[in-house]
Design a protein around this motif. Structure first.
Motif, mmCIF file in Angstrom:
data_model
loop_
_atom_site.group_PDB
_atom_site.id
_atom_site.type_symbol
_atom_site.label_atom_id
_atom_site.label_comp_id
_atom_site.label_asym_id
_atom_site.label_seq_id
_atom_site.Cartn_x
_atom_site.Cartn_y
_atom_site.Cartn_z
ATOM 1 N N ASP A 111 0.852 -1.191 0.000
ATOM 2 C CA ASP A 111 0.000 0.000 0.000
ATOM 3 C C ASP A 111 0.883 1.234 0.000
ATOM 4 O O ASP A 111 1.799 1.358 0.829
ATOM 5 C CB ASP A 111 -0.898 0.026 1.233
ATOM 6 C CG ASP A 111 -1.904 -1.110 1.231
ATOM 7 O OD1 ASP A 111 -2.369 -1.481 0.142
ATOM 8 O OD2 ASP A 111 -2.215 -1.629 2.318
ATOM 9 N N THR A 156 0.852 5.718 -0.920
ATOM 10 C CA THR A 156 0.090 6.919 -1.247
ATOM 11 C C THR A 156 0.445 7.338 -2.669
ATOM 12 O O THR A 156 1.384 6.814 -3.267
ATOM 13 C CB THR A 156 0.435 8.077 -0.287
ATOM 14 O OG1 THR A 156 1.814 8.415 -0.469
ATOM 15 C CG2 THR A 156 0.168 7.704 1.159
ATOM 16 N N GLN A 157 -0.285 8.290 -3.195
ATOM 17 C CA GLN A 157 0.003 8.781 -4.542
ATOM 18 C C GLN A 157 1.404 9.384 -4.594
ATOM 19 O O GLN A 157 2.156 9.153 -5.537
ATOM 20 C CB GLN A 157 -1.029 9.821 -4.965
ATOM 21 C CG GLN A 157 -0.784 10.354 -6.374
ATOM 22 C CD GLN A 157 -1.852 11.345 -6.814
ATOM 23 O OE1 GLN A 157 -2.877 11.496 -6.167
ATOM 24 N NE2 GLN A 157 -1.599 12.023 -7.910
ATOM 25 N N LYS A 158 1.773 10.127 -3.576
ATOM 26 C CA LYS A 158 3.096 10.759 -3.527
ATOM 27 C C LYS A 158 4.199 9.694 -3.502
ATOM 28 O O LYS A 158 5.202 9.815 -4.215
ATOM 29 C CB LYS A 158 3.195 11.650 -2.284
ATOM 30 C CG LYS A 158 4.512 12.318 -2.088
ATOM 31 C CD LYS A 158 4.445 13.724 -2.575
ATOM 32 C CE LYS A 158 5.729 14.438 -2.164
ATOM 33 N NZ LYS A 158 6.266 15.208 -3.247
ATOM 34 N N GLN A 159 4.016 8.643 -2.682
ATOM 35 C CA GLN A 159 5.001 7.569 -2.618
ATOM 36 C C GLN A 159 5.130 6.860 -3.966
ATOM 37 O O GLN A 159 6.232 6.516 -4.396
ATOM 38 C CB GLN A 159 4.624 6.568 -1.534
ATOM 39 C CG GLN A 159 4.766 7.102 -0.129
ATOM 40 C CD GLN A 159 4.121 6.192 0.907
ATOM 41 O OE1 GLN A 159 3.139 5.508 0.616
ATOM 42 N NE2 GLN A 159 4.668 6.203 2.110
ATOM 43 N N ALA A 160 4.015 6.649 -4.638
ATOM 44 C CA ALA A 160 4.042 5.995 -5.952
ATOM 45 C C ALA A 160 4.775 6.860 -6.973
ATOM 46 O O ALA A 160 5.553 6.339 -7.781
ATOM 47 C CB ALA A 160 2.614 5.716 -6.420
ATOM 48 N N GLU A 161 4.547 8.164 -6.947
ATOM 49 C CA GLU A 161 5.237 9.065 -7.866
ATOM 50 C C GLU A 161 6.744 9.036 -7.639
ATOM 51 O O GLU A 161 7.526 8.969 -8.590
ATOM 52 C CB GLU A 161 4.715 10.494 -7.704
ATOM 53 C CG GLU A 161 3.317 10.699 -8.230
ATOM 54 C CD GLU A 161 2.747 12.067 -7.880
ATOM 55 O OE1 GLU A 161 3.439 12.873 -7.203
ATOM 56 O OE2 GLU A 161 1.598 12.330 -8.271
#
Length: 88
Positions: free
Chosen positions: A67, A69-74
């Protein structure tokens, strides 16, 4: 390392492998958990779950749920792209 030593190690591994092969899912799980725990501590991921199942001799199913967050994925995507470009 000399050829004789290498051959001896290969022979020893070949003899021991059948005895420890059923334990492979546990070793893989420990290895994955070690890295994923570090990434969670660093804040690279929110949480994770791993499951390694032995399907048969030398056949395994490995499930990893991560899992982010969007920021972590970016950040992870940018890092992966940068490393890929640097290799070329």
């Amino acid at each position: 390392m000399s050829t004789k030593v290498t051959a001896t190690l290969v022979d020893l591994f070949a003899k021991l492998f059948p005895a420890v092969e059923p334990l492979t899912p546990r070793f893989v799980s420990l290895f994955l958990t070690r890295y994923l725990r570090r990434w969670k501590t660093e804040g690279s991921i929110l949480s994770y779950k791993t499951r390694v199942k032995r399907l048969g001799k030398l056949h395994y199913r490995i499930n990893v749920d991560i899992d982010v967050t969007q920021k972590q994925a970016e950040i992870a995507l940018k890092r992966a792209l940068k490393e890929t470009i640097e290799r070329r």
